[in-house]
Design a protein around this motif. Structure first.
Motif, PDB file in Angstrom:
ATOM      1  N   GLY A  22       0.819  -1.220   0.000  1.00 11.56           N
ATOM      2  CA  GLY A  22       0.000   0.000   0.000  1.00 11.56           C
ATOM      3  C   GLY A  22       0.846   1.259   0.000  1.00 11.56           C
ATOM      4  N   THR A  23       1.932   1.238  -0.740  1.00  6.94           N
ATOM      5  CA  THR A  23       2.870   2.378  -0.752  1.00  6.94           C
ATOM      6  C   THR A  23       2.198   3.663  -1.231  1.00  6.94           C
ATOM      7  OG1 THR A  23       4.460   0.717  -1.448  1.00  6.94           O
ATOM      8  CG2 THR A  23       5.221   2.996  -1.479  1.00  6.94           C
ATOM      9  N   ARG A  24       1.398   3.552  -2.303  1.00  8.03           N
ATOM     10  CA  ARG A  24       0.774   4.760  -2.860  1.00  8.03           C
ATOM     11  C   ARG A  24      -0.337   5.281  -1.953  1.00  8.03           C
ATOM     12  NH1 ARG A  24      -0.235   2.015  -8.616  1.00  8.03           N
ATOM     13  NH2 ARG A  24      -0.289   0.230  -7.205  1.00  8.03           N
ATOM     14  N   PHE A  25      -0.925   4.412  -1.162  1.00  8.39           N
ATOM     15  CA  PHE A  25      -1.985   4.829  -0.240  1.00  8.39           C
ATOM     16  C   PHE A  25      -1.377   5.495   0.988  1.00  8.39           C
ATOM     17  CE2 PHE A  25      -5.158   4.112   3.103  1.00  8.39           C
ATOM     18  CZ  PHE A  25      -6.307   4.569   2.473  1.00  8.39           C
ATOM     19  N   GLY A  26      -0.280   4.915   1.473  1.00 10.20           N
ATOM     20  CA  GLY A  26       0.427   5.486   2.631  1.00 10.20           C
ATOM     21  C   GLY A  26      -0.388   5.382   3.903  1.00 10.20           C
ATOM     22  N   GLY A  27      -0.058   6.210   4.878  1.00 14.61           N
ATOM     23  CA  GLY A  27      -0.820   6.287   6.126  1.00 14.61           C
ATOM     24  C   GLY A  27      -0.456   5.204   7.117  1.00 14.61           C
ATOM     25  N   PRO A  28      -0.963   5.336   8.348  1.00 13.62           N
ATOM     26  CA  PRO A  28      -0.584   4.418   9.419  1.00 13.62           C
ATOM     27  C   PRO A  28      -1.298   3.059   9.360  1.00 13.62           C
ATOM     28  CG  PRO A  28      -2.076   6.106  10.256  1.00 13.62           C
ATOM     29  CD  PRO A  28      -1.827   6.423   8.806  1.00 13.62           C
ATOM     30  N   VAL A  29      -2.491   3.025   8.731  1.00 12.53           N
ATOM     31  CA  VAL A  29      -3.269   1.767   8.707  1.00 12.53           C
ATOM     32  C   VAL A  29      -3.199   1.171   7.292  1.00 12.53           C
ATOM     33  CG1 VAL A  29      -5.557   0.738   9.056  1.00 12.53           C
ATOM     34  CG2 VAL A  29      -4.857   2.723  10.417  1.00 12.53           C
ATOM     35  N   PRO A  30      -2.772  -0.105   7.136  1.00 13.33           N
ATOM     36  CA  PRO A  30      -2.720  -0.702   5.797  1.00 13.33           C
ATOM     37  C   PRO A  30      -4.087  -0.615   5.120  1.00 13.33           C
ATOM     38  CG  PRO A  30      -1.701  -2.150   7.424  1.00 13.33           C
ATOM     39  CD  PRO A  30      -2.355  -1.040   8.195  1.00 13.33           C
ATOM     40  N   ILE A 221      -8.806   0.753  -4.652  1.00 14.86           N
ATOM     41  CA  ILE A 221      -8.336   1.755  -3.691  1.00 14.86           C
ATOM     42  C   ILE A 221      -6.817   1.748  -3.750  1.00 14.86           C
ATOM     43  CG2 ILE A 221      -8.296   2.451  -1.261  1.00 14.86           C
ATOM     44  CD1 ILE A 221     -11.101   1.209  -1.014  1.00 14.86           C
ATOM     45  N   THR A 222      -6.298   2.733  -4.465  1.00 12.57           N
ATOM     46  CA  THR A 222      -4.848   2.820  -4.699  1.00 12.57           C
ATOM     47  C   THR A 222      -4.266   4.006  -3.935  1.00 12.57           C
ATOM     48  OG1 THR A 222      -5.213   1.917  -6.919  1.00 12.57           O
ATOM     49  CG2 THR A 222      -3.072   2.955  -6.508  1.00 12.57           C
ATOM     50  N   GLU A 223      -4.921   5.150  -4.042  1.00 10.84           N
ATOM     51  CA  GLU A 223      -4.472   6.384  -3.374  1.00 10.84           C
ATOM     52  C   GLU A 223      -5.554   6.808  -2.381  1.00 10.84           C
ATOM     53  OE1 GLU A 223      -4.020   8.773  -6.851  1.00 10.84           O
ATOM     54  OE2 GLU A 223      -2.021   7.982  -7.273  1.00 10.84           O
ATOM     55  N   ASP A 228     -12.072   7.860  -0.286  1.00  8.93           N
ATOM     56  CA  ASP A 228     -13.150   8.854  -0.170  1.00  8.93           C
ATOM     57  C   ASP A 228     -14.239   8.574  -1.200  1.00  8.93           C
ATOM     58  OD1 ASP A 228     -11.648  10.105   1.790  1.00  8.93           O
ATOM     59  OD2 ASP A 228     -10.720  11.516   0.389  1.00  8.93           O
ATOM     60  N   ILE A 229     -13.820   8.272  -2.436  1.00  9.26           N
ATOM     61  CA  ILE A 229     -14.801   7.976  -3.499  1.00  9.26           C
ATOM     62  C   ILE A 229     -15.584   6.710  -3.140  1.00  9.26           C
ATOM     63  CG2 ILE A 229     -15.061   7.341  -5.942  1.00  9.26           C
ATOM     64  CD1 ILE A 229     -12.450   9.023  -6.430  1.00  9.26           C
ATOM     65  N   ALA A 230     -14.874   5.695  -2.637  1.00  7.59           N
ATOM     66  CA  ALA A 230     -15.538   4.426  -2.280  1.00  7.59           C
ATOM     67  C   ALA A 230     -16.572   4.651  -1.173  1.00  7.59           C
ATOM     68  CB  ALA A 230     -14.495   3.391  -1.852  1.00  7.59           C
ATOM     69  N   GLU A 231     -16.255   5.501  -0.208  1.00  5.85           N
ATOM     70  CA  GLU A 231     -17.224   5.807   0.870  1.00  5.85           C
ATOM     71  C   GLU A 231     -18.512   6.373   0.272  1.00  5.85           C
ATOM     72  OE1 GLU A 231     -17.526   5.594   4.191  1.00  5.85           O
ATOM     73  OE2 GLU A 231     -15.527   4.927   4.794  1.00  5.85           O
ATOM     74  N   VAL A 232     -18.347   7.319  -0.669  1.00  3.31           N
ATOM     75  CA  VAL A 232     -19.519   7.955  -1.285  1.00  3.31           C
ATOM     76  C   VAL A 232     -20.325   6.916  -2.068  1.00  3.31           C
ATOM     77  CG1 VAL A 232     -20.244   9.659  -3.003  1.00  3.31           C
ATOM     78  CG2 VAL A 232     -18.436  10.229  -1.374  1.00  3.31           C
TER      79      VAL A 232
END
Ligand SMILES: Nc1ccn([C@@H]2O[C@H](COP(=O)(O)OP(=O)(O)OP(=O)(O)O)[C@@H](O)[C@H]2O)c(=O)n1
Ligand SMILES: C[C@](O)(CO)[C@H](O)COP(=O)(O)O
Length: 270
Positions: A22-30, A221-223, A228-232
């Motif tokens: 998940g490099t392109r997604f980043g953040g603390p949670v995979p 879900i890449t970035e 956010d789009i998936a939530e909507v």
């Protein structure tokens, strides 16, 4: 749609690859276990596969992530098996296929699906369409969608627009004759080749790709913006009513950014 399923019917098994960094997604949670409408992304993906007719899943997990994934999938509607992934997606898929081949029960499967854990919202009717195509005799099946952006190809001199009318973006789940895809992945490994999806692996060894219609709902879900789009989209799907995966999925073909915004009360404008 499968009919007359009993204990003698071979199970339809899905390999869900969830061992990426998940490099392109980043953040603390995979990203595979990050929350989408209150559930882990991978859990939503497994529910979508189950709704479309998969009987069991083999989830391919990164070393050290087994506990996280087990917790995330504790309420799965279908049995879940876990196997450790590899350095590339291709390696992870191969590990999942080997697990199936080595298991007495799962090894009875003739139809196998391979799905990205990070395409959680694939409509059930697409999963069904892929299974149906394999069960009707296709060896390698993939959902695709038309490309909606103008595409430029970069070369040494500069860049040029290419004709997009013949281009399609490839999604998952991809469906296969289990023995064929397993042998193709083993051969690819011996040959030292690389592919970015599993249809390409089959094609390399002379098998024909069958295309079925995909859906914008099956976005990857890449970035961070993709979540956010998936939530909507997930909220729009819930608002449309969950009576049948096929019905809801077909309704959502009509989802566009402006009518999603309408459903959420944004009126299509910020
Ligand atoms: N060694 C790997 C690499 C990828 N995947 C899985 O393949 C899917 C599609 O990959 P992608 O979106 O590219 O995910 P990542 O490889 O995690 O992302 P990145 O390239 O940004 O690190 C994901 O479900 C990912 O978990 C996997 O199982 N094993
Ligand atoms: C398999 C796939 O989802 C097809 O579009 C995609 O190729 C996987 O993403 P990656 O970035 O190539 O790993």
């Amino acid at each position: 749609m499968r009919t007359m399923v009993d204990e003698h019917t071979p199970p339809v098994v899905a390999v869900v690859v969830a061992a990426g960094l998940g490099t392109r997604f980043g953040g603390p949670v995979p990203k595979q276990v990050t929350s989408l409408t209150g559930k882990a992304v991978v859990a939503v993906a497994v529910e979508s596969l189950a709704a479309g007719g998969c009987d069991e899943v083999v989830v391919v997990v990164k070393e050290g992530m087994h506990n996280h994934l087990q917790l995330a999938l504790a309420a799965s509607p279908i049995p879940v098996h876990f196997v450790t992934g590899g350095d590339t997606r291709q390696d992870s898929v191969r590990n999942g296929l080997r697990y199936i081949a080595d298991d007495e029960h799962l090894g009875r499967a003739t139809t196998v699906l391979i799905h990205d854990a990070v395409r959680p919202l694939v409509p059930a009717y697409i999963v069904e369409d892929v299974i149906d195509a394999v069960e009707a005799g296709a060896v390698a099946v993939t959902p695709v969608v038309e490309v909606t952006d103008t595409i430029r190809q970069i070369d040494g001199e500069g860049s040029r627009v290419i004709d997009r009318s013949a281009l399609r973006a490839v999604q998952t789940p991809q469906g296969f004759d289990r023995v064929v895809i397993t042998e193709c992945h083993e051969q690819l490994s011996r040959d030292g080749g690389t592919v970015t999806d599993d249809i390409s692996c089959c094609e390399r060894y002379g098998h024909r790709a069958t295309l079925v219609e995909g859906s914008r709902m099956a976005l990857k879900i890449t970035e961070p913006v993709d979540l956010d789009i998936a939530e909507v989209l997930a909220k729009a799907a819930a608002g449309a009513g969950h009576h049948s995966g096929r019905r809801v999925g077909r309704m959502l073909r009509a989802v566009t950014p402006s009518n999603v915004a309408d459903k959420l009360g944004h009126g299509g404008k910020e």
